[in-house]
Design an enzyme around this catalytic site. Sequence first.
Site, PDB file in Angstrom:
ATOM      1  N   GLY A  24      33.689  38.810  43.139  1.00 49.70           N
ATOM      2  CA  GLY A  24      33.865  37.692  42.201  1.00 49.70           C
ATOM      3  C   GLY A  24      32.543  36.974  41.953  1.00 49.70           C
ATOM      4  N   GLY A  25      31.447  37.720  42.011  1.00 52.24           N
ATOM      5  CA  GLY A  25      30.113  37.097  41.932  1.00 52.24           C
ATOM      6  C   GLY A  25      29.616  36.806  40.523  1.00 52.24           C
ATOM      7  N   LEU A  29      31.863  29.779  41.550  1.00 53.39           N
ATOM      8  CA  LEU A  29      31.185  29.550  42.830  1.00 53.39           C
ATOM      9  C   LEU A  29      30.469  30.807  43.316  1.00 53.39           C
ATOM     10  CD1 LEU A  29      33.960  27.418  44.610  1.00 53.39           C
ATOM     11  CD2 LEU A  29      31.949  26.633  43.345  1.00 53.39           C
ATOM     12  N   ARG A  77      41.539  45.139  44.751  1.00 53.23           N
ATOM     13  CA  ARG A  77      42.870  45.576  45.160  1.00 53.23           C
ATOM     14  C   ARG A  77      42.920  47.078  45.413  1.00 53.23           C
ATOM     15  NH1 ARG A  77      45.797  42.714  40.125  1.00 53.23           N
ATOM     16  NH2 ARG A  77      43.982  43.643  39.158  1.00 53.23           N
ATOM     17  N   TYR A 157      44.095  24.317  52.036  1.00 52.90           N
ATOM     18  CA  TYR A 157      45.540  24.542  52.239  1.00 52.90           C
ATOM     19  C   TYR A 157      45.848  25.875  52.926  1.00 52.90           C
ATOM     20  CZ  TYR A 157      45.423  26.792  47.543  1.00 52.90           C
ATOM     21  OH  TYR A 157      45.145  27.577  46.460  1.00 52.90           O
ATOM     22  N   ARG A 209      43.225  27.027  35.487  1.00 50.10           N
ATOM     23  CA  ARG A 209      44.492  27.487  36.066  1.00 50.10           C
ATOM     24  C   ARG A 209      45.176  26.465  36.962  1.00 50.10           C
ATOM     25  NH1 ARG A 209      40.815  31.784  35.714  1.00 50.10           N
ATOM     26  NH2 ARG A 209      41.681  33.544  34.576  1.00 50.10           N
TER      27      ARG A 209
HETATM   28  C1  HXC Z   1      53.688  32.117  35.963  1.00 51.03           C
HETATM   29  C2  HXC Z   1      52.243  33.916  35.588  1.00 51.03           C
HETATM   30  C3  HXC Z   1      51.210  33.040  35.162  1.00 51.03           C
HETATM   31  C4  HXC Z   1      51.507  31.621  35.143  1.00 51.03           C
HETATM   32  C5  HXC Z   1      50.471  35.071  35.067  1.00 51.03           C
HETATM   33  N1  HXC Z   1      51.728  35.159  35.510  1.00 51.03           N
HETATM   34  N2  HXC Z   1      50.132  33.801  34.847  1.00 51.03           N
HETATM   35  N3  HXC Z   1      53.449  33.464  35.995  1.00 51.03           N
HETATM   36  N4  HXC Z   1      52.753  31.224  35.558  1.00 51.03           N
HETATM   37  N5  HXC Z   1      50.600  30.722  34.769  1.00 51.03           N
HETATM   38  C6  HXC Z   1      52.453  36.382  35.844  1.00 51.03           C
HETATM   39  C7  HXC Z   1      52.567  37.323  34.656  1.00 51.03           C
HETATM   40  O1  HXC Z   1      53.627  36.979  33.783  1.00 51.03           O
HETATM   41  C8  HXC Z   1      52.807  38.662  35.367  1.00 51.03           C
HETATM   42  O2  HXC Z   1      54.145  38.771  35.826  1.00 51.03           O
HETATM   43  C9  HXC Z   1      51.957  38.556  36.618  1.00 51.03           C
HETATM   44  O3  HXC Z   1      51.749  37.143  36.832  1.00 51.03           O
HETATM   45  C10 HXC Z   1      50.607  39.232  36.434  1.00 51.03           C
HETATM   46  O4  HXC Z   1      49.972  38.648  35.307  1.00 51.03           O
HETATM   47  P1  HXC Z   1      48.801  39.369  34.493  1.00 51.03           P
HETATM   48  O5  HXC Z   1      48.310  38.418  33.451  1.00 51.03           O
HETATM   49  O6  HXC Z   1      49.236  40.725  34.062  1.00 51.03           O
HETATM   50  O7  HXC Z   1      47.707  39.605  35.656  1.00 51.03           O
HETATM   51  P2  HXC Z   1      46.140  39.778  35.568  1.00 51.03           P
HETATM   52  O8  HXC Z   1      45.696  40.100  34.166  1.00 51.03           O
HETATM   53  O9  HXC Z   1      45.749  40.705  36.678  1.00 51.03           O
HETATM   54  O10 HXC Z   1      45.565  38.308  35.892  1.00 51.03           O
HETATM   55  C11 HXC Z   1      45.644  37.783  37.187  1.00 51.03           C
HETATM   56  C12 HXC Z   1      45.794  36.253  37.165  1.00 51.03           C
HETATM   57  C13 HXC Z   1      44.688  35.615  36.289  1.00 51.03           C
HETATM   58  C14 HXC Z   1      45.725  35.779  38.608  1.00 51.03           C
HETATM   59  C15 HXC Z   1      47.149  35.928  36.571  1.00 51.03           C
HETATM   60  O11 HXC Z   1      44.841  34.211  36.276  1.00 51.03           O
HETATM   61  C16 HXC Z   1      43.294  35.968  36.767  1.00 51.03           C
HETATM   62  O12 HXC Z   1      42.727  36.978  36.357  1.00 51.03           O
HETATM   63  N6  HXC Z   1      42.700  35.139  37.672  1.00 51.03           N
HETATM   64  C17 HXC Z   1      41.381  35.396  38.275  1.00 51.03           C
HETATM   65  C18 HXC Z   1      40.560  34.171  38.412  1.00 51.03           C
HETATM   66  C19 HXC Z   1      41.222  32.969  39.026  1.00 51.03           C
HETATM   67  O13 HXC Z   1      42.480  32.892  39.112  1.00 51.03           O
HETATM   68  N7  HXC Z   1      40.409  31.979  39.474  1.00 51.03           N
HETATM   69  C20 HXC Z   1      40.891  30.777  40.043  1.00 51.03           C
HETATM   70  C21 HXC Z   1      40.712  30.801  41.522  1.00 51.03           C
HETATM   71  S1  HXC Z   1      40.876  29.142  42.005  1.00 51.03           S
HETATM   72  P3  HXC Z   1      55.306  39.585  34.989  1.00 51.03           P
HETATM   73  O14 HXC Z   1      56.507  39.547  35.880  1.00 51.03           O
HETATM   74  O15 HXC Z   1      55.473  38.825  33.710  1.00 51.03           O
HETATM   75  O16 HXC Z   1      54.766  40.978  34.772  1.00 51.03           O
HETATM   76  C22 HXC Z   1      41.349  28.993  43.598  1.00 51.03           C
HETATM   77  C23 HXC Z   1      41.053  27.597  44.135  1.00 51.03           C
HETATM   78  C24 HXC Z   1      42.107  26.939  44.936  1.00 51.03           C
HETATM   79  O17 HXC Z   1      41.793  29.909  44.216  1.00 51.03           O
HETATM   80  C25 HXC Z   1      41.809  25.537  45.440  1.00 51.03           C
HETATM   81  C26 HXC Z   1      41.371  24.504  44.431  1.00 51.03           C
HETATM   82  C27 HXC Z   1      41.156  23.137  44.977  1.00 51.03           C
HETATM   83  P1  NAP Z   2      36.514  31.960  39.464  1.00 51.99           P
HETATM   84  O1  NAP Z   2      35.233  31.696  38.755  1.00 51.99           O
HETATM   85  O2  NAP Z   2      37.729  32.241  38.658  1.00 51.99           O
HETATM   86  O3  NAP Z   2      36.255  33.132  40.496  1.00 51.99           O
HETATM   87  C1  NAP Z   2      37.175  34.130  40.835  1.00 51.99           C
HETATM   88  C2  NAP Z   2      36.492  35.478  40.690  1.00 51.99           C
HETATM   89  O4  NAP Z   2      37.323  36.497  41.238  1.00 51.99           O
HETATM   90  C3  NAP Z   2      36.193  35.861  39.244  1.00 51.99           C
HETATM   91  O5  NAP Z   2      34.826  36.191  39.123  1.00 51.99           O
HETATM   92  C4  NAP Z   2      37.050  37.097  38.994  1.00 51.99           C
HETATM   93  O6  NAP Z   2      36.377  38.016  38.137  1.00 51.99           O
HETATM   94  C5  NAP Z   2      37.206  37.636  40.411  1.00 51.99           C
HETATM   95  N1  NAP Z   2      38.392  38.471  40.566  1.00 51.99           N
HETATM   96  C6  NAP Z   2      39.678  38.161  40.252  1.00 51.99           C
HETATM   97  N2  NAP Z   2      40.479  39.207  40.504  1.00 51.99           N
HETATM   98  C7  NAP Z   2      39.691  40.196  40.994  1.00 51.99           C
HETATM   99  C8  NAP Z   2      39.946  41.507  41.444  1.00 51.99           C
HETATM  100  N3  NAP Z   2      41.178  42.026  41.440  1.00 51.99           N
HETATM  101  N4  NAP Z   2      38.894  42.255  41.892  1.00 51.99           N
HETATM  102  C9  NAP Z   2      37.648  41.738  41.905  1.00 51.99           C
HETATM  103  N5  NAP Z   2      37.343  40.492  41.499  1.00 51.99           N
HETATM  104  C10 NAP Z   2      38.371  39.740  41.048  1.00 51.99           C
HETATM  105  O7  NAP Z   2      36.899  30.715  40.393  1.00 51.99           O
HETATM  106  P2  NAP Z   2      36.067  29.913  41.522  1.00 51.99           P
HETATM  107  O8  NAP Z   2      36.550  28.504  41.453  1.00 51.99           O
HETATM  108  O9  NAP Z   2      34.628  30.196  41.432  1.00 51.99           O
HETATM  109  O10 NAP Z   2      36.648  30.532  42.861  1.00 51.99           O
HETATM  110  C11 NAP Z   2      35.830  31.239  43.795  1.00 51.99           C
HETATM  111  C12 NAP Z   2      36.442  31.183  45.168  1.00 51.99           C
HETATM  112  O11 NAP Z   2      36.466  29.837  45.641  1.00 51.99           O
HETATM  113  C13 NAP Z   2      37.871  31.684  45.260  1.00 51.99           C
HETATM  114  O12 NAP Z   2      38.065  32.374  46.493  1.00 51.99           O
HETATM  115  C14 NAP Z   2      38.680  30.402  45.265  1.00 51.99           C
HETATM  116  O13 NAP Z   2      39.945  30.564  45.868  1.00 51.99           O
HETATM  117  C15 NAP Z   2      37.770  29.534  46.092  1.00 51.99           C
HETATM  118  N6  NAP Z   2      37.988  28.104  45.963  1.00 51.99           N
HETATM  119  C16 NAP Z   2      37.631  27.464  44.829  1.00 51.99           C
HETATM  120  C17 NAP Z   2      37.805  26.094  44.747  1.00 51.99           C
HETATM  121  C18 NAP Z   2      37.397  25.300  43.530  1.00 51.99           C
HETATM  122  O14 NAP Z   2      37.622  24.106  43.490  1.00 51.99           O
HETATM  123  N7  NAP Z   2      36.767  25.909  42.548  1.00 51.99           N
HETATM  124  C19 NAP Z   2      38.384  25.395  45.825  1.00 51.99           C
HETATM  125  C20 NAP Z   2      38.764  26.097  46.959  1.00 51.99           C
HETATM  126  C21 NAP Z   2      38.534  27.455  47.034  1.00 51.99           C
HETATM  127  P3  NAP Z   2      37.132  39.067  37.173  1.00 51.99           P
HETATM  128  O15 NAP Z   2      38.135  38.303  36.390  1.00 51.99           O
HETATM  129  O16 NAP Z   2      36.001  39.671  36.380  1.00 51.99           O
HETATM  130  O17 NAP Z   2      37.741  40.097  38.078  1.00 51.99           O
END
Ligand code: HXC
Ligand code: NAP
Length: 290
Positions: A24-25, A29, A77, A157, A209
């Site tokens: 996720g580079g 972050l 994955r 969490y 998100r």
């Molecule tokens: C309910 C949802 C949804 C939503 C997707 N789904 N978004 N369900 N509410 N908002 C469901 C879809 O309908 C589908 O189910 C299944 O999830 C897979 O969705 P896809 O879109 O096909 O998956 P994909 O394209 O692989 O995307 C994965 C993703 C997406 C997780 C949904 O958001 C993503 O690519 N995220 C990567 C980056 C990211 O999330 N960064 C944030 C990290 S922040 P069905 O049943 O319909 O097939 C973090 C910080 C925490 O972790 C702490 C902060 C303080």
């Molecule tokens: P982000 O920019 O969305 O980073 C997530 C990264 O994961 C993206 O670069 C994404 O790239 C990659 N990723 C998602 N699915 C993947 C897959 N299947 N294989 C490989 N890469 C994948 O969000 P961020 O806020 O910087 O988050 C970074 C880390 O910090 C995460 O572990 C998050 O849980 C943690 N964190 C963030 C916060 C915050 O406040 N921002 C707080 C607590 C913890 P692609 O879509 O190209 O795959």
Amino acid sequence: MSNPYAQPMLRDNALAGKTIIVTGGGTGLGRSMTTYFLQLGANVVISSRKLAVLEQTAAELREQTGGRVLAVACDVRKYDEVEAMLARTIAEFGRVDVLLNNAAGNFISPTERLSHKAFDVIVDIVLRGSYNCTLALGKHWIAAKQPGTILSIVTTYASVGSAYVVPSAAAKAGVLAMTRSLAVEWAKYGIRSNAIAPGPFPTEGAWSRLFPEPLASKLDPAANVPLKRVGEHQELANLAAYLVSDFSAYVNGEVVTIDGGEWLNGAGEFNKLEILTPEMWDQIEKTMRR
Ligand code: HXC
Ligand code: NAP
């Protein structure tokens, strides 16, 4: 005045000679930590699913830091893709010293609204992705009789749980348990395992998100932080650089929280009394002493 929280911490070349894989580079972050690792002299492999994003980031960071950074598409994955990423790293840099498990997926939702596929997608990216990378790198280091360092980005969490992000909480808790378990089991091979639990650090990926409209205008992510601000990316990068460097050689099995005191604020029985004014305290004291 320059931002006091955006100052780099380690000395020049503190990571020279190290090769670091950051999952996720390409964004958020992961990109910020990569930038600092390059500034400190490391070679970095950035990986995620979107090669175009990675290549653009790599080109910009080469220009900005003059460092060596390789972009490799890898869905964490899929174990075969993780092995291929490792092979590309060795082919390019000859070795790998550090794995940074940073890739994640997340979104807010009432749990009963989730399909089982939605639950799967988060757990697969966070937990399966982290153990795939950890297992591949661990096997490599043990076979090569080479030390290694694993750092995983979890969340506060991961320890206490959180409503509305249940798949993420369950998966991050698994990553934390793996971190603590391997810190003991793989220490004999010279492999350290640590984690960072960040509070809110603004990134496009997380904010879109976790704080989408109409929530964003109602909920200030800094409000629940005792320090009344969100984190600065350099603050996290400083901590990560320390934990992957040899300066932290005796730190193993630790999870370092960097959240301005946020999670404790939610935990303390009387923390909400923060809202009381000095006049109210005067009144309360008078009543109690009476
Ligand atoms: C309910 C949802 C949804 C939503 C997707 N789904 N978004 N369900 N509410 N908002 C469901 C879809 O309908 C589908 O189910 C299944 O999830 C897979 O969705 P896809 O879109 O096909 O998956 P994909 O394209 O692989 O995307 C994965 C993703 C997406 C997780 C949904 O958001 C993503 O690519 N995220 C990567 C980056 C990211 O999330 N960064 C944030 C990290 S922040 P069905 O049943 O319909 O097939 C973090 C910080 C925490 O972790 C702490 C902060 C303080
Ligand atoms: P982000 O920019 O969305 O980073 C997530 C990264 O994961 C993206 O670069 C994404 O790239 C990659 N990723 C998602 N699915 C993947 C897959 N299947 N294989 C490989 N890469 C994948 O969000 P961020 O806020 O910087 O988050 C970074 C880390 O910090 C995460 O572990 C998050 O849980 C943690 N964190 C963030 C916060 C915050 O406040 N921002 C707080 C607590 C913890 P692609 O879509 O190209 O795959």
